[in-house]
Design a protein around this motif. Structure first.
Motif, PDB file in Angstrom:
ATOM      1  N   MET A   1       0.857  -1.205   0.000  1.00 12.39           N
ATOM      2  CA  MET A   1       0.000   0.000   0.000  1.00 12.39           C
ATOM      3  C   MET A   1       0.883   1.242   0.000  1.00 12.39           C
ATOM      4  N   SER A   2       0.630   2.142  -0.907  1.00 10.31           N
ATOM      5  CA  SER A   2       1.445   3.350  -0.983  1.00 10.31           C
ATOM      6  C   SER A   2       1.076   4.311   0.123  1.00 10.31           C
ATOM      7  N   LEU A   3       2.028   5.226   0.423  1.00 14.55           N
ATOM      8  CA  LEU A   3       1.760   6.241   1.440  1.00 14.55           C
ATOM      9  C   LEU A   3       0.567   7.095   1.044  1.00 14.55           C
ATOM     10  N   MET A   4       0.508   7.468  -0.265  1.00 14.35           N
ATOM     11  CA  MET A   4      -0.595   8.323  -0.704  1.00 14.35           C
ATOM     12  C   MET A   4      -1.934   7.625  -0.518  1.00 14.35           C
ATOM     13  N   ARG A   5      -2.008   6.344  -0.901  1.00 12.69           N
ATOM     14  CA  ARG A   5      -3.263   5.620  -0.765  1.00 12.69           C
ATOM     15  C   ARG A   5      -3.653   5.475   0.710  1.00 12.69           C
ATOM     16  N   GLY A   6      -2.690   5.106   1.542  1.00 11.27           N
ATOM     17  CA  GLY A   6      -2.982   4.973   2.963  1.00 11.27           C
ATOM     18  C   GLY A   6      -3.432   6.270   3.579  1.00 11.27           C
TER      19      GLY A   6
ATOM     20  N   VAL B   1      -3.255   3.333   7.808  1.00 12.16           N
ATOM     21  CA  VAL B   1      -4.589   3.905   7.633  1.00 12.16           C
ATOM     22  C   VAL B   1      -5.183   4.287   8.987  1.00 12.16           C
ATOM     23  N   ALA B   2      -5.039   3.400   9.972  1.00 12.59           N
ATOM     24  CA  ALA B   2      -5.599   3.666  11.303  1.00 12.59           C
ATOM     25  C   ALA B   2      -4.926   4.868  11.955  1.00 12.59           C
ATOM     26  N   VAL B   3      -3.598   4.963  11.832  1.00 11.48           N
ATOM     27  CA  VAL B   3      -2.879   6.089  12.428  1.00 11.48           C
ATOM     28  C   VAL B   3      -3.290   7.395  11.764  1.00 11.48           C
ATOM     29  N   THR B   4      -3.398   7.389  10.427  1.00 13.37           N
ATOM     30  CA  THR B   4      -3.819   8.598   9.717  1.00 13.37           C
ATOM     31  C   THR B   4      -5.236   8.980  10.105  1.00 13.37           C
ATOM     32  N   ALA B   5      -6.117   7.983  10.235  1.00  8.92           N
ATOM     33  CA  ALA B   5      -7.502   8.260  10.633  1.00  8.92           C
ATOM     34  C   ALA B   5      -7.561   8.876  12.022  1.00  8.92           C
ATOM     35  N   ALA B   6      -6.788   8.331  12.961  1.00  5.51           N
ATOM     36  CA  ALA B   6      -6.793   8.861  14.323  1.00  5.51           C
ATOM     37  C   ALA B   6      -6.256  10.287  14.355  1.00  5.51           C
ATOM     38  N   ALA B   7      -5.185  10.547  13.604  1.00  2.00           N
ATOM     39  CA  ALA B   7      -4.629  11.902  13.569  1.00  2.00           C
ATOM     40  C   ALA B   7      -5.610  12.873  12.934  1.00  2.00           C
ATOM     41  N   THR B   8      -6.277  12.424  11.864  1.00  2.00           N
ATOM     42  CA  THR B   8      -7.262  13.288  11.202  1.00  2.00           C
ATOM     43  C   THR B   8      -8.403  13.624  12.147  1.00  2.00           C
TER      44      THR B   8
ATOM     45  N   VAL C   1       5.937  18.022  13.843  1.00  2.00           N
ATOM     46  CA  VAL C   1       6.360  17.351  12.613  1.00  2.00           C
ATOM     47  C   VAL C   1       7.127  16.070  12.938  1.00  2.00           C
ATOM     48  N   ALA C   2       8.075  16.161  13.866  1.00  2.00           N
ATOM     49  CA  ALA C   2       8.870  14.991  14.233  1.00  2.00           C
ATOM     50  C   ALA C   2       7.985  13.871  14.776  1.00  2.00           C
ATOM     51  N   SER C   3       6.996  14.225  15.594  1.00  2.00           N
ATOM     52  CA  SER C   3       6.080  13.218  16.131  1.00  2.00           C
ATOM     53  C   SER C   3       5.308  12.535  15.005  1.00  2.00           C
ATOM     54  N   GLY C   4       4.868  13.336  14.030  1.00  2.00           N
ATOM     55  CA  GLY C   4       4.145  12.764  12.899  1.00  2.00           C
ATOM     56  C   GLY C   4       5.010  11.837  12.067  1.00  2.00           C
ATOM     57  N   VAL C   5       6.257  12.214  11.863  1.00  4.74           N
ATOM     58  CA  VAL C   5       7.172  11.357  11.099  1.00  4.74           C
ATOM     59  C   VAL C   5       7.382  10.028  11.811  1.00  4.74           C
ATOM     60  N   LEU C   6       7.599  10.073  13.120  1.00  2.00           N
ATOM     61  CA  LEU C   6       7.812   8.841  13.872  1.00  2.00           C
ATOM     62  C   LEU C   6       6.572   7.945  13.834  1.00  2.00           C
ATOM     63  N   LEU C   7       5.408   8.542  13.994  1.00  8.78           N
ATOM     64  CA  LEU C   7       4.176   7.754  13.946  1.00  8.78           C
ATOM     65  C   LEU C   7       3.999   7.097  12.585  1.00  8.78           C
ATOM     66  N   GLU C   8       4.249   7.853  11.531  1.00  6.29           N
ATOM     67  CA  GLU C   8       4.027   7.330  10.189  1.00  6.29           C
ATOM     68  C   GLU C   8       5.044   6.249   9.832  1.00  6.29           C
ATOM     69  N   ARG C   9       6.293   6.410  10.257  1.00  2.00           N
ATOM     70  CA  ARG C   9       7.314   5.401   9.976  1.00  2.00           C
ATOM     71  C   ARG C   9       7.058   4.104  10.752  1.00  2.00           C
ATOM     72  N   ALA C  10       6.441   4.239  11.915  1.00  4.35           N
ATOM     73  CA  ALA C  10       6.164   3.047  12.720  1.00  4.35           C
ATOM     74  C   ALA C  10       4.968   2.263  12.196  1.00  4.35           C
ATOM     75  N   ALA C  11       4.160   2.885  11.337  1.00  8.87           N
ATOM     76  CA  ALA C  11       2.927   2.260  10.853  1.00  8.87           C
ATOM     77  C   ALA C  11       3.151   1.631   9.481  1.00  8.87           C
ATOM     78  N   ARG C  12       2.603   0.453   9.274  1.00 13.04           N
ATOM     79  CA  ARG C  12       2.687  -0.236   7.994  1.00 13.04           C
ATOM     80  C   ARG C  12       1.316  -0.812   7.642  1.00 13.04           C
ATOM     81  N   GLY C  13       1.024  -0.834   6.347  1.00 11.81           N
ATOM     82  CA  GLY C  13      -0.208  -1.446   5.868  1.00 11.81           C
ATOM     83  C   GLY C  13      -1.450  -0.826   6.491  1.00 11.81           C
ATOM     84  N   PRO C  14      -2.401  -1.669   6.957  1.00 10.11           N
ATOM     85  CA  PRO C  14      -3.641  -1.147   7.551  1.00 10.11           C
ATOM     86  C   PRO C  14      -3.397  -0.254   8.767  1.00 10.11           C
ATOM     87  N   LEU C  15      -2.289  -0.499   9.479  1.00 14.01           N
ATOM     88  CA  LEU C  15      -1.990   0.335  10.646  1.00 14.01           C
ATOM     89  C   LEU C  15      -1.753   1.779  10.231  1.00 14.01           C
TER      90      LEU C  15
END
Length: 300
Positions: free
Chosen positions: A1-6, A80-87, A64-78
């Motif tokens: 899954m691409s970053l853009m799609r997630g 999507v979940a992290v982006t949804a929670a942040a949104t 910004v740093a917190s967002g980068v760490l969260l996004e790097r720690a997340a893969r696949g469906p996770l």
């Protein structure tokens, strides 16, 4: 899954969560960031622009740093979940609408004192002495301006920058609300936060105006083109002018902030806003938000 799609799927899920639940009633992350920013202000405050640059830079950089760490720690469906929670955490469109409708209810009940008390939930305008018409105008203007700040801008920055973009935007907007004032304490210290907020909202405010046109029609476009640049804010006028044209009302006029009176150019050529226009503004704000979500999905 691409970053853009997630990111796109997470953004849309976050919009759905906000529509269903609104802001968390307890433990809101933005409130926690605000408390952290207030403590940091006590440590670094100086009556200078340089101190304000450090203040804004450290806090926004940390977001910004917190967002980068969260996004790097997340893969696949996770992811999507992290982006949804942040949104969900950074969106405020549903709560904005609820505050507008709460104001409408107390005004319909004729309780001007309660309405004046509620105005601080929407804007920093002095409520003392405001009558029903002035309170209705203040509410419509706040719903219009905050459609960009609370809903459209987070989606823009989430689409551009994923979770780091979401967190950075909300940090910038929160700092502007805390220190971005032209008063003796913050004229210099809050300069960096205010300028960052202006820059971060430049594109979203204009997109908000165009989405309002898309949702309402030709009158919104006419007033947006004619009056959108008349506001002292480089961004708020685009939103307010589009709403004024769409609702067939006239916004702007004399406002008071902290005892200082401002006379702003009028936008639109309709009637003075009435209480019934608050609900219409809330529905238009929601329509623009869902149009932005559809745009994110279409561009994914």
């Amino acid at each position: 899954m691409s970053l853009m799609r997630g990111s796109a799927e997470g953004l849309l899920l976050g919009v759905a969560l906000d529509a269903l639940l609104g802001d968390p009633r307890r433990g809101h992350p933005v409130a926690g960031f605000g408390r952290l920013a207030a403590r940091f202000e006590r440590l670094v405050y100086r009556d200078s622009r340089a101190a304000g640059v450090v203040y804004a830079g450290v806090l926004v950089g940390g977001a910004v740093a917190s967002g980068v760490l969260l996004e790097r720690a997340a893969r696949g469906p996770l992811r999507v979940a992290v982006t949804a929670a942040a949104t969900w955490a950074v969106l405020g469109g549903t709560s904005l609408g609820r505050e507008g409708l709460a104001m409408e209810r107390v005004l319909k009940d004729g309780d001007l004192d309660a309405a004046r008390d509620r105005l601080s939930h929407l804007c920093a305008r002095d409520p003392k002495g405001l009558d029903e018409a002035a309170l209705a105008r203040a509410t419509v203007e706040s719903v219009a301006e905050n459609t960009s700040d609370a809903a459209i801008a987070p989606l823009v920055w989430g689409a551009v920058g994923g979770v780091p973009g979401l967190l950075a935007y909300r940090a910038v907007n929160t700092l502007d609300a805390m220190v971005g004032y032209r008063n003796p304490r913050y004229e210099r210290f809050g300069w960096a936060a205010a300028r960052l907020d202006d820059a971060a909202n430049w594109v979203p405010a204009r997109l908000t105006g165009m989405l309002v046109v898309l949702c309402s029609g030709r009158d919104a476009w006419r007033v947006l083109r004619r009056d959108g640049g008349n506001h002292p804010s480089p961004n708020a006028g685009r939103c307010e002018a589009a709403f004024a044209g769409a609702l067939g009302v006239r916004l702007g006029g004399t406002n008071s902030y902290g005892g200082a009176v401002e006379r702003r150019p009028e936008m639109g050529d309709g009637r003075t806003p009435e209480v019934r226009d608050i609900g219409r503004a809330v529905r238009l704000s929601a329509a623009a938000t869902f149009a932005a979500a559809a745009l994110v999905w279409g561009l994914r």
